[in-house]
Design an enzyme around this catalytic site. Structure first.
Site, PDB file in Angstrom:
ATOM      1  N   ASP A  22       0.664  -1.397   0.107  1.00  0.00           N
ATOM      2  CA  ASP A  22      -0.350  -0.325   0.180  1.00  0.00           C
ATOM      3  C   ASP A  22       0.320   0.901   0.127  1.00  0.00           C
ATOM      4  OD1 ASP A  22      -1.773   2.207   1.077  1.00  0.00           O
ATOM      5  OD2 ASP A  22      -2.213   1.324   2.430  1.00  0.00           O
ATOM      6  N   ASP A  29      -4.907   7.588  -6.030  1.00  0.00           N
ATOM      7  CA  ASP A  29      -5.624   9.007  -5.761  1.00  0.00           C
ATOM      8  C   ASP A  29      -6.862   8.602  -4.041  1.00  0.00           C
ATOM      9  OD1 ASP A  29      -5.587  12.068  -6.068  1.00  0.00           O
ATOM     10  OD2 ASP A  29      -7.358  11.311  -7.979  1.00  0.00           O
TER      11      ASP A  29
END
Length: 169
Positions: A10, A34
């Site tokens: 991540d 995003d």
């Protein structure tokens, strides 16, 4: 010389000077990387993006360009937002995708960032084929004249990791 490392995981959990956001041109958040960066980074990132829209980027950030904001709650100093090309709309123009990496590293140099985490720009909703995107990304980073010491490609799944690992060796 810039060291290239790979991480499966991540990007919002990386401890680096700058995290690169695969942004949309509005700079106001979205899905994928995003959305994750905006959610984890908190409202300070969006506030900075709104200031950029109000001053320099009223029509949005052009494809292949990059700008920096605060990193908010992320374990980074900055977020560098870059707008990747949509594969079908751009006709798969590799120069636009390579520009995302070059321009992000240019901004990183201006900021004094030494460690930068990149996602695989344009490979999610923007549809760029992973193997080709990985090749363009690695070539652009290797060719860049930058003071960044480590570029970390943070890849969300095994297939993306494999595509980059085949090029890094």
């Amino acid at each position: 010389m810039t060291t290239i490392t790979l991480v499966r995981g991540d990007i919002t959990r990386q401890s680096v000077d700058a995290v690169v956001n695969a942004a949309n041109s509005s700079l106001l958040g979205g899905g994928g990387v995003d959305g994750a960066i905006h959610r984890r980074g908190g409202p300070a990132i969006l506030a900075d993006c709104r200031r950029l829209r109000a001053s320099h980027h009223g029509k949005g950030l052009p494809t292949g360009q990059a700008v920096a904001t605060t990193a908010g709650e992320l374990d980074a100093r900055w977020v560098i937002h870059t707008v990747g090309p949509v594969y079908q709309a751009s006709g798969g123009d590799p120069s636009l995708l390579a520009s995302c990496y070059r321009e992000s590293l240019k901004i990183a140099d201006e900021l004094g960032a030494r460690t930068v985490a990149f996602p695989a720009v344009s490979t999610g909703a923007y549809g760029w084929p992973m193997a080709d995107a990985a090749r363009i990304a690695v070539e652009a980073v290797r060719a860049a004249d930058t003071a960044v010491e480590e570029v970390r490609f943070v890849l969300f799944d095994d297939s993306a990791y494999q595509a980059f690992a085949e090029l890094i060796g």
